[in-house]
Design a protein around this motif. Sequence first.
Motif, PDB file in Angstrom:
ATOM      1  N   LEU A  84      -9.637   4.768   4.485  1.00 34.93           N
ATOM      2  CA  LEU A  84      -8.393   4.016   4.477  1.00 34.93           C
ATOM      3  C   LEU A  84      -7.250   4.983   4.227  1.00 34.93           C
ATOM      4  CD1 LEU A  84      -9.564   1.231   1.992  1.00 34.93           C
ATOM      5  CD2 LEU A  84      -9.529   1.087   4.494  1.00 34.93           C
ATOM      6  N   LYS A  85      -6.061   4.588   4.605  1.00 40.66           N
ATOM      7  CA  LYS A  85      -4.844   5.327   4.276  1.00 40.66           C
ATOM      8  C   LYS A  85      -4.002   4.421   3.388  1.00 40.66           C
ATOM      9  CE  LYS A  85      -4.621   9.253   6.715  1.00 40.66           C
ATOM     10  NZ  LYS A  85      -4.260  10.522   6.093  1.00 40.66           N
ATOM     11  N   ARG A  86      -3.266   5.044   2.469  1.00 39.79           N
ATOM     12  CA  ARG A  86      -2.377   4.282   1.582  1.00 39.79           C
ATOM     13  C   ARG A  86      -0.975   4.857   1.688  1.00 39.79           C
ATOM     14  NH1 ARG A  86      -2.233   3.999  -4.941  1.00 39.79           N
ATOM     15  NH2 ARG A  86      -1.007   2.104  -5.106  1.00 39.79           N
ATOM     16  N   SER A  87      -0.020   4.009   1.933  1.00 39.74           N
ATOM     17  CA  SER A  87       1.359   4.443   2.071  1.00 39.74           C
ATOM     18  C   SER A  87       1.862   5.064   0.781  1.00 39.74           C
ATOM     19  CB  SER A  87       2.252   3.265   2.449  1.00 39.74           C
ATOM     20  OG  SER A  87       3.611   3.649   2.379  1.00 39.74           O
ATOM     21  N   SER A  88       2.442   6.248   0.907  1.00 37.84           N
ATOM     22  CA  SER A  88       3.045   6.909  -0.251  1.00 37.84           C
ATOM     23  C   SER A  88       4.327   6.216  -0.673  1.00 37.84           C
ATOM     24  CB  SER A  88       3.345   8.371   0.086  1.00 37.84           C
ATOM     25  OG  SER A  88       2.171   9.026   0.442  1.00 37.84           O
ATOM     26  N   LYS A  89       4.953   5.483   0.249  1.00 41.62           N
ATOM     27  CA  LYS A  89       6.221   4.802  -0.042  1.00 41.62           C
ATOM     28  C   LYS A  89       6.016   3.400  -0.586  1.00 41.62           C
ATOM     29  CE  LYS A  89       8.954   7.290   3.330  1.00 41.62           C
ATOM     30  NZ  LYS A  89       9.796   7.186   4.518  1.00 41.62           N
ATOM     31  N   THR A  90       5.183   2.612   0.080  1.00 42.07           N
ATOM     32  CA  THR A  90       5.044   1.202  -0.296  1.00 42.07           C
ATOM     33  C   THR A  90       3.794   0.910  -1.106  1.00 42.07           C
ATOM     34  OG1 THR A  90       3.807   0.581   1.689  1.00 42.07           O
ATOM     35  CG2 THR A  90       6.232   0.521   1.831  1.00 42.07           C
ATOM     36  N   GLY A  91       2.784   1.754  -1.000  1.00 40.11           N
ATOM     37  CA  GLY A  91       1.509   1.506  -1.672  1.00 40.11           C
ATOM     38  C   GLY A  91       0.563   0.638  -0.877  1.00 40.11           C
ATOM     39  N   ARG A  92       1.014   0.134   0.282  1.00 41.65           N
ATOM     40  CA  ARG A  92       0.182  -0.736   1.112  1.00 41.65           C
ATOM     41  C   ARG A  92      -0.983   0.070   1.697  1.00 41.65           C
ATOM     42  NH1 ARG A  92       3.939  -2.122   4.294  1.00 41.65           N
ATOM     43  NH2 ARG A  92       4.927  -3.347   2.687  1.00 41.65           N
ATOM     44  N   ILE A  93      -2.103  -0.601   1.918  1.00 48.70           N
ATOM     45  CA  ILE A  93      -3.328   0.042   2.399  1.00 48.70           C
ATOM     46  C   ILE A  93      -3.579  -0.346   3.846  1.00 48.70           C
ATOM     47  CG2 ILE A  93      -5.815   0.239   2.017  1.00 48.70           C
ATOM     48  CD1 ILE A  93      -5.126  -0.410  -0.988  1.00 48.70           C
ATOM     49  N   TYR A  94      -4.040   0.640   4.623  1.00 46.59           N
ATOM     50  CA  TYR A  94      -4.223   0.477   6.060  1.00 46.59           C
ATOM     51  C   TYR A  94      -5.587   0.985   6.512  1.00 46.59           C
ATOM     52  CZ  TYR A  94       0.867   0.031   6.209  1.00 46.59           C
ATOM     53  OH  TYR A  94       2.166  -0.373   6.013  1.00 46.59           O
ATOM     54  N   VAL A  95      -6.172   0.291   7.500  1.00 46.65           N
ATOM     55  CA  VAL A  95      -7.219   0.911   8.299  1.00 46.65           C
ATOM     56  C   VAL A  95      -6.464   1.705   9.356  1.00 46.65           C
ATOM     57  CG1 VAL A  95      -9.098  -0.730   7.881  1.00 46.65           C
ATOM     58  CG2 VAL A  95      -7.480  -1.185   9.713  1.00 46.65           C
ATOM     59  N   TRP A  96      -7.080   2.759   9.846  1.00 48.73           N
ATOM     60  CA  TRP A  96      -6.317   3.658  10.707  1.00 48.73           C
ATOM     61  C   TRP A  96      -7.206   4.369  11.713  1.00 48.73           C
ATOM     62  CZ3 TRP A  96      -6.642   9.173  10.429  1.00 48.73           C
ATOM     63  CH2 TRP A  96      -7.572   9.637   9.494  1.00 48.73           C
ATOM     64  N   ASN A  97      -6.520   4.942  12.704  1.00 46.29           N
ATOM     65  CA  ASN A  97      -7.181   5.715  13.740  1.00 46.29           C
ATOM     66  C   ASN A  97      -6.136   6.634  14.364  1.00 46.29           C
ATOM     67  OD1 ASN A  97      -9.302   6.328  15.715  1.00 46.29           O
ATOM     68  ND2 ASN A  97      -7.990   5.279  17.156  1.00 46.29           N
TER      69      ASN A  97
END
Length: 132
Positions: free
Chosen positions: A70-83
Amino acid sequence: MTADRYKFSNSSELIKLFNDSESSYESFGGDYSQSQYGTLANLRDMPEYELGFFPFTEIARKCGMKSFSLKRSSKTGRIYVWNVNLGGHAPKLELRPITLEHLMDVDLMIKYHENWAYELGCNISIDSNYEI
């Protein structure tokens, strides 16, 4: 700057990550069914969390991936699946916001990541107006 990479070996670490990010979801006005393009800066700056335990190791195996992360936004803290899509054009970072409930839906995570993460490239929202 290159973001940190963490490896989680159990679900309590994962639950803590989402609990620590809870406030970033309270005012989220985006759509969980749409991906958004990220930037090279996002790729470099967003911490990555490898999930090195079942069922995520099995999802990675089924989808032909080396690992599931997963990736986590450094700005918002929101978590993402990514590619990172390398399909015959310049690399494109595809991010889709998720909640813990989404992540625990194994069939959904397989759908997002099978066939070189085809689903993450579908429903890209060009007009997204929320900050990654």
